[in-house]
Design an enzyme around this catalytic site. Structure first.
Site, short mmCIF file in Angstrom:
data_model
loop_
_atom_site.label_atom_id
_atom_site.label_comp_id
_atom_site.label_asym_id
_atom_site.label_seq_id
_atom_site.Cartn_x
_atom_site.Cartn_y
_atom_site.Cartn_z
N GLU A 1 0.85 -1.19 0.00
CA GLU A 1 0.00 0.00 0.00
C GLU A 1 0.89 1.25 0.00
O GLU A 1 2.07 1.18 0.35
CB GLU A 1 -0.86 0.03 1.27
CG GLU A 1 -1.84 -1.10 1.39
CD GLU A 1 -2.80 -1.14 0.22
OE1 GLU A 1 -3.58 -0.21 0.03
OE2 GLU A 1 -2.78 -2.14 -0.53
N ASP B 1 -4.60 -3.76 6.50
CA ASP B 1 -5.13 -4.07 5.17
C ASP B 1 -5.86 -5.42 5.19
O ASP B 1 -6.97 -5.55 4.65
CB ASP B 1 -3.96 -4.10 4.17
CG ASP B 1 -4.40 -4.49 2.77
OD1 ASP B 1 -4.98 -3.63 2.07
OD2 ASP B 1 -4.19 -5.65 2.38
N LYS C 1 -10.02 -6.35 4.57
CA LYS C 1 -10.52 -7.42 3.70
C LYS C 1 -11.36 -8.43 4.49
O LYS C 1 -12.38 -8.91 4.02
CB LYS C 1 -9.34 -8.10 3.01
CG LYS C 1 -8.60 -7.16 2.05
CD LYS C 1 -7.23 -7.68 1.69
CE LYS C 1 -6.51 -6.78 0.69
NZ LYS C 1 -5.10 -7.12 0.53
N1 HSE Z 1 -1.14 -4.14 -0.40
C1 HSE Z 1 -2.09 -5.15 -0.71
C2 HSE Z 1 -1.45 -6.51 -0.41
C3 HSE Z 1 -2.47 -5.04 -2.15
O1 HSE Z 1 -0.24 -6.57 -0.26
O2 HSE Z 1 -2.18 -7.49 -0.32
C4 HSE Z 1 -3.60 -5.92 -2.57
O3 HSE Z 1 -4.77 -5.62 -1.86
#
Ligand code: HSE
Length: 430
Positions: A192, A203, A207
């Site tokens: 990111e 992150d 998700k």
């Molecule tokens: N930065 C995120 C990852 C990108 O490494 O999974 C994909 O969502």
């Protein structure tokens, strides 16, 4: 003649450029698959003059992304700016309010504002699609929302961050340091803009919140996710885990049962022969357990330009073919508010690394504290510490509840013999 689809693309970073390239490379195939002419009309990003290595001369440049929905020649906007607030959110709201379909790869925005955006989309009866927001190129949104739609899902877990997985598996394989491998992940376009989101598990938590909603039919609940990242994992932990028959992976896990919704992202020990332990590099892998289909496993590239563009354009093809479906698999008004289950009620073993005073009494004090917490030990290994005054102790517990483990950690933390905060990892029984 079926109408064409006129698109605007907001954000020209790794994924935005990947989408333009994919649409060009596979234009003929996509045209045949949709029966429609898909045309990128306008593009917008922060910096017009940055060299992106692709020819942008065929598209209308719009300086301010939030001006895109003001145009009357756009049917669909692809939002690839990122960030849960600011221009991305403003753009998404303006599109959906005006009846412009929206595709986004923005997991932070969906995790924080997905319900509000879904309500706007449902009101206008237009698509809001976000396949690329979770697990890069893996069709996990479609898999859960459509493929597993007949099932009650009780548990979903897996590797949801490509950058962390790349770092952990490269450190493990090449015995390289954390910072060095992080720079490589950034150069490969996995990380990111703020890589702390990758490393600290945020992150993956974005998700996981989205997957929980799709899997369990519950409202998005990012705030209650317990999150720990990979920054405390050392090569020594990896070696010890390997000796025990495990590999360390950053795992997002969500369960819904009578105790409520439990969601957690943390580094865990995964048995070496499990597919999650086999997923190397920037791969993601997700397991979902349905009451009819049994266990489903999804695996594939979790980050990077082409895989993420593949997911974005899959949404585009879907919309071009069939138009509207509700964003979260059921109308927002049917999503339940689940009680938060703060501690996993299923028992599992834990890996605990302690830095203690290098004295015989320190070890016996630690053992006594563990016994007081009513936790049984599987093993205790003492290793050399950073200096003569300290020693590292690796403990493996027998299966215990998370609540009991929390009590133990509190008790350990206040012992004068403990020299730094204990590092703990769940040992997954999967
Ligand atoms: N930065 C995120 C990852 C990108 O490494 O999974 C994909 O969502």
């Amino acid at each position: 003649m079926v109408q064409g689809l006129r698109i605007a693309l907001a954000g020209l970073g790794t994924v935005g450029c990947g989408v333009l390239k994919l649409l060009k490379d596979n234009a003929d195939l996509i045209g045949r698959r949709t029966g429609r002419k898909i045309e990128v009309i306008a593009i917008s990003a922060r910096n017009k003059n940055r060299d992106r290595g692709i020819d942008l001369s065929g598209y209308d440049w719009v300086d301010n992304v939030v001006d895109l929905p003001k145009r009357d020649d756009i049917d669909l906007v692809i939002e690839l700016i990122g960030g849960s607030e600011g221009p991305a959110l403003e753009l998404a709201q303006a599109c959906l309010k005006k009846g412009i379909s929206l595709i986004t790869a923005n997991k932070a925005m969906v995790a924080h504002h997905g319900l509000e955006l879904a309500e706007l989309a449902e009101k206008a009866h237009i698509p809001l699609a976000y396949e690329a927001a979770v697990a890069g190129g893996i069709p996990i949104i479609k898999g859960i929302k459509e493929g597993a739609a007949a099932n009650e899902i009780s548990r979903i877990f897996g590797i949801l961050n490509g950058t962390s997985n790349f770092i952990l598996t490269t450190m493990e394989k090449d015995k390289r340091g954390f910072e060095d491998v992080l720079s490589e992940a950034q150069a490969l376009g996995y990380a990111e803009a703020d890589p702390t989101f990758d490393i600290e598990g945020i992150d993956a938590a974005h998700k996981l919140a989205i997957l929980s909603t799709l899997a369990f039919g519950t409202k998005l609940d990012f705030a209650s996710i317990k999150t720990a990242g990979i920054q405390t994992v050392t090569l020594a932990d990896m070696e010890k885990a390997a000796d025990m028959g495990y590999r360390i992976r950053l795992i997002g896990q969500a369960k819904k049962n009578d105790q409520g919704l439990f969601q957690k992202v943390s580094p865990c020990l995964v048995p070496c022969n499990h597919p999650l332990a086999q997923a190397a590099g920037s791969l993601n892998a997700v397991v979902a357990e349905g009451n009819q289909v049994g266990r489903l496993l999804f695996e594939g590239a979790g980050a990077g330009a082409a895989p993420t563009a593949s997911a974005v354009v899959a949404d585009l093809v879907d919309i071009a073919r069939s138009g509207y479906t509700v964003p979260f698999g059921m109308p927002v008004e049917y999503l339940e508010t689940a009680a938060t289950n703060k501690a996993d009620s299923d028992k599992q073993s834990a890996y605990i690394r302690l830095s203690i005073a290098n004295t015989p009494k320190a070890v016996s004090t630690v053992v006594a504290t563990i016994a007081d917490a009513d936790i049984a030990l599987e093993s205790l290994n003492q290793q050399e510490g950073k200096d003569d005054a300290t020693a590292d102790v690796i403990l493996v517990t027998k299966p215990c509840t998370e609540e009991a483990l929390k009590t133990l950690l509190k008790a350990l933390n206040i012992l004068p013999e403990i020299k730094s905060s204990p590092v703990t990892m769940d040992i997954l029984n999967i």
